[in-house]
Design a protein around this motif. Sequence first.
Motif, PDB file in Angstrom:
ATOM      1  N   ALA A   1      13.704   4.994  54.931  1.00  0.00           N
ATOM      2  CA  ALA A   1      13.200   4.142  53.853  1.00  0.00           C
ATOM      3  C   ALA A   1      13.985   4.380  52.572  1.00  0.00           C
ATOM      4  CB  ALA A   1      11.725   4.434  53.611  1.00  0.00           C
ATOM      5  N   SER A   2      14.237   3.318  51.829  1.00  0.00           N
ATOM      6  CA  SER A   2      14.965   3.447  50.571  1.00  0.00           C
ATOM      7  C   SER A   2      14.115   4.163  49.544  1.00  0.00           C
ATOM      8  CB  SER A   2      15.345   2.056  50.032  1.00  0.00           C
ATOM      9  OG  SER A   2      16.148   1.371  50.959  1.00  0.00           O
ATOM     10  N   PRO A   3      14.709   5.100  48.777  1.00  0.00           N
ATOM     11  CA  PRO A   3      13.923   5.791  47.759  1.00  0.00           C
ATOM     12  C   PRO A   3      13.518   4.844  46.646  1.00  0.00           C
ATOM     13  CG  PRO A   3      16.252   6.329  47.537  1.00  0.00           C
ATOM     14  CD  PRO A   3      16.111   5.538  48.813  1.00  0.00           C
ATOM     15  N   VAL A   4      12.367   5.139  46.028  1.00  0.00           N
ATOM     16  CA  VAL A   4      11.902   4.317  44.916  1.00  0.00           C
ATOM     17  C   VAL A   4      12.883   4.374  43.765  1.00  0.00           C
ATOM     18  CG1 VAL A   4      10.107   4.114  43.172  1.00  0.00           C
ATOM     19  CG2 VAL A   4       9.493   4.517  45.553  1.00  0.00           C
TER      20      VAL A   4
ATOM     21  N   LEU B   1       8.317   6.012  30.295  1.00  0.00           N
ATOM     22  CA  LEU B   1       8.670   7.114  31.196  1.00  0.00           C
ATOM     23  C   LEU B   1       7.633   7.275  32.297  1.00  0.00           C
ATOM     24  CD1 LEU B   1       9.866   9.794  28.606  1.00  0.00           C
ATOM     25  CD2 LEU B   1      11.292   8.650  30.321  1.00  0.00           C
ATOM     26  N   LEU B   2       6.366   7.113  31.952  1.00  0.00           N
ATOM     27  CA  LEU B   2       5.296   7.252  32.933  1.00  0.00           C
ATOM     28  C   LEU B   2       5.414   6.179  34.012  1.00  0.00           C
ATOM     29  CD1 LEU B   2       2.647   8.864  33.567  1.00  0.00           C
ATOM     30  CD2 LEU B   2       1.434   7.060  32.344  1.00  0.00           C
ATOM     31  N   CYS B   3       5.677   4.949  33.618  1.00  0.00           N
ATOM     32  CA  CYS B   3       5.826   3.871  34.599  1.00  0.00           C
ATOM     33  C   CYS B   3       7.046   4.081  35.485  1.00  0.00           C
ATOM     34  CB  CYS B   3       5.934   2.526  33.885  1.00  0.00           C
ATOM     35  SG  CYS B   3       4.368   1.930  33.202  1.00  0.00           S
ATOM     36  N   ARG B   4       8.070   4.681  34.939  1.00  0.00           N
ATOM     37  CA  ARG B   4       9.297   4.927  35.708  1.00  0.00           C
ATOM     38  C   ARG B   4       9.099   6.053  36.715  1.00  0.00           C
ATOM     39  NH1 ARG B   4      14.211   3.024  37.392  1.00  0.00           N
ATOM     40  NH2 ARG B   4      15.926   4.491  37.136  1.00  0.00           N
ATOM     41  N   HIS B   5       8.505   7.167  36.257  1.00  0.00           N
ATOM     42  CA  HIS B   5       8.444   8.382  37.075  1.00  0.00           C
ATOM     43  C   HIS B   5       7.091   8.597  37.744  1.00  0.00           C
ATOM     44  CE1 HIS B   5      12.375  10.028  35.745  1.00  0.00           C
ATOM     45  NE2 HIS B   5      12.100   9.363  34.639  1.00  0.00           N
ATOM     46  N   GLY B   6       6.028   8.052  37.186  1.00  0.00           N
ATOM     47  CA  GLY B   6       4.693   8.256  37.744  1.00  0.00           C
ATOM     48  C   GLY B   6       3.976   9.472  37.213  1.00  0.00           C
ATOM     49  N   ALA B   7       4.720  10.422  36.633  1.00  0.00           N
ATOM     50  CA  ALA B   7       4.109  11.650  36.102  1.00  0.00           C
ATOM     51  C   ALA B   7       5.019  12.246  35.037  1.00  0.00           C
ATOM     52  CB  ALA B   7       3.868  12.668  37.219  1.00  0.00           C
ATOM     53  N   VAL B   8       4.388  12.809  34.006  1.00  0.00           N
ATOM     54  CA  VAL B   8       5.102  13.467  32.912  1.00  0.00           C
ATOM     55  C   VAL B   8       4.509  14.858  32.726  1.00  0.00           C
ATOM     56  CG1 VAL B   8       5.710  13.399  30.458  1.00  0.00           C
ATOM     57  CG2 VAL B   8       5.509  11.256  31.759  1.00  0.00           C
ATOM     58  N   LEU B   9       5.364  15.869  32.636  1.00  0.00           N
ATOM     59  CA  LEU B   9       4.937  17.237  32.357  1.00  0.00           C
ATOM     60  C   LEU B   9       5.341  17.586  30.932  1.00  0.00           C
ATOM     61  CD1 LEU B   9       3.981  20.137  32.956  1.00  0.00           C
ATOM     62  CD2 LEU B   9       6.162  20.530  34.141  1.00  0.00           C
ATOM     63  N   PHE B  10       4.337  17.782  30.061  1.00  0.00           N
ATOM     64  CA  PHE B  10       4.577  18.225  28.690  1.00  0.00           C
ATOM     65  C   PHE B  10       4.521  19.745  28.693  1.00  0.00           C
ATOM     66  CE2 PHE B  10       2.586  14.034  28.470  1.00  0.00           C
ATOM     67  CZ  PHE B  10       3.439  13.354  27.605  1.00  0.00           C
TER      68      PHE B  10
ATOM     69  N   ASP C   1      17.277  18.378  40.591  1.00  0.00           N
ATOM     70  CA  ASP C   1      18.120  17.192  40.507  1.00  0.00           C
ATOM     71  C   ASP C   1      17.692  16.077  41.451  1.00  0.00           C
ATOM     72  OD1 ASP C   1      19.633  18.409  38.567  1.00  0.00           O
ATOM     73  OD2 ASP C   1      21.202  19.083  39.945  1.00  0.00           O
ATOM     74  N   ASP C   2      17.082  16.443  42.589  1.00  0.00           N
ATOM     75  CA  ASP C   2      16.751  15.432  43.590  1.00  0.00           C
ATOM     76  C   ASP C   2      15.315  14.942  43.487  1.00  0.00           C
ATOM     77  OD1 ASP C   2      15.693  17.867  44.336  1.00  0.00           O
ATOM     78  OD2 ASP C   2      16.070  17.584  46.491  1.00  0.00           O
ATOM     79  N   LEU C   3      14.617  15.314  42.415  1.00  0.00           N
ATOM     80  CA  LEU C   3      13.217  14.898  42.239  1.00  0.00           C
ATOM     81  C   LEU C   3      13.132  13.800  41.182  1.00  0.00           C
ATOM     82  CD1 LEU C   3      11.392  18.361  42.212  1.00  0.00           C
ATOM     83  CD2 LEU C   3      11.697  16.800  44.142  1.00  0.00           C
ATOM     84  N   SER C   4      12.217  12.866  41.396  1.00  0.00           N
ATOM     85  CA  SER C   4      12.013  11.808  40.409  1.00  0.00           C
ATOM     86  C   SER C   4      10.753  12.020  39.586  1.00  0.00           C
ATOM     87  CB  SER C   4      11.949  10.444  41.104  1.00  0.00           C
ATOM     88  OG  SER C   4      10.861  10.392  42.010  1.00  0.00           O
ATOM     89  N   LEU C   5       9.876  12.959  40.006  1.00  0.00           N
ATOM     90  CA  LEU C   5       8.686  13.263  39.226  1.00  0.00           C
ATOM     91  C   LEU C   5       8.353  14.743  39.340  1.00  0.00           C
ATOM     92  CD1 LEU C   5       5.278  12.017  40.771  1.00  0.00           C
ATOM     93  CD2 LEU C   5       7.035  13.096  42.109  1.00  0.00           C
ATOM     94  N   PRO C   6       7.724  15.285  38.298  1.00  0.00           N
ATOM     95  CA  PRO C   6       7.473  14.663  36.996  1.00  0.00           C
ATOM     96  C   PRO C   6       8.703  14.771  36.102  1.00  0.00           C
ATOM     97  CG  PRO C   6       6.626  16.890  36.978  1.00  0.00           C
ATOM     98  CD  PRO C   6       7.190  16.667  38.360  1.00  0.00           C
ATOM     99  N   VAL C   7       8.828  13.879  35.139  1.00  0.00           N
ATOM    100  CA  VAL C   7       9.809  14.076  34.093  1.00  0.00           C
ATOM    101  C   VAL C   7       9.216  15.096  33.118  1.00  0.00           C
ATOM    102  CG1 VAL C   7       8.959  12.111  32.736  1.00  0.00           C
ATOM    103  CG2 VAL C   7      11.266  12.967  32.368  1.00  0.00           C
TER     104      VAL C   7
END
Length: 353
Positions: free
Chosen positions: A7-10, A69-78, A38-44
């Motif tokens: 499957a193609s990655p999101v 950023l939230l819509c792009r990655h799905g999760a944000v870590l502050f 480097d190979d993870l898309s979430l969380p930013v």
Amino acid sequence: MSLQTDASPVMPADGIADSLVWPGQGAGESVRLSLLADDLSLPVVIEPIEPELDPSLWANTHREAIEALLCRHGAVLFRGFDLGSVPAFEAFAEALSPGLHGSYGDLPKKEGGRNVYRSTPYPEREMILYHNESSHLESWPRKQWFYCEQPSRVGGATPLADIRQVLQSLPPQVVARFEQKGLMYSRTFTAGVEPSWASFFGTSDRAAVEQRCREQGTDFEWLDDETLQVRTLCPAVIQHPVTGERAFFNQVQLHHPFCLGEEMREDLLDMFGADRLPRMVSYGDGTPIEDDVMALLGEAYEACAVRFAWRKGDVVMLDNMLAAHARDPYEEPRLIVVAMGEMTARGDVWRPA
């Protein structure tokens, strides 16, 4: 059946770096963006680099960029923000999404806050499986925050899974079945088992509970004087209201007996009977969800899962309609505080087929 490993990655690998450019203007000099690997898309990950940055003022000023950023990655870590108390966390979450949800019946309120909660009271040696918050109800928070007041000594991660990726990894015939049929959740509130129906609905008035069920389109039945069973038809797959992306959005793992393990499953069946289990889920037409499908779902979640070690003061912000979360076993102490916002009505994003 097997997962769709092709499957193609999101978010393609060559697009992840581009996504780390701060959206818009005016914050690049005050924070740093990164990924856990480097190979993870979430969380930013967002970390302050400006000395004495005011977290709530900064969050309020840059709300739109954080939303992007939230819509792009799905999760944000502050991480590394000056959030040393529950009130400071609540003010930060409120700055990001004014009007936090304060009447959630499934979690106990957190002392020291107004519209924040303690995390799910569940045995520390057991894993809480992947789910999207309140996806089995008539409305749910689109946004959810987790604040680390005290990390555990061992374990206790909050695994995250991009549910766009989960959906893509499932066989097309499985996805089609879930989309066409939806899900039927059954919940039985039994005396002595928390939460009680009165606690969950916030009233001991049976007529008020019944009226609320009717308004929400929830079937209900009093099995005896103190036992209430409710049944709700809900989606398994949704289209995100902002991004338009399809995602595997549900609580199948939390409600299906397959996920309890054989010993606990047999104990609950002996204690309550098959028709009075505290939680149950089937396809929307009432037919059972097959055990081999449940096993496949577990593989899909873990294949997409990201784990990190909590640090004191961390805040994770989720788009609950793009990312599922879980909880790993741990050794005490572990204090995680929860906030929710931007409530979304089921009928606004999904209708039965």
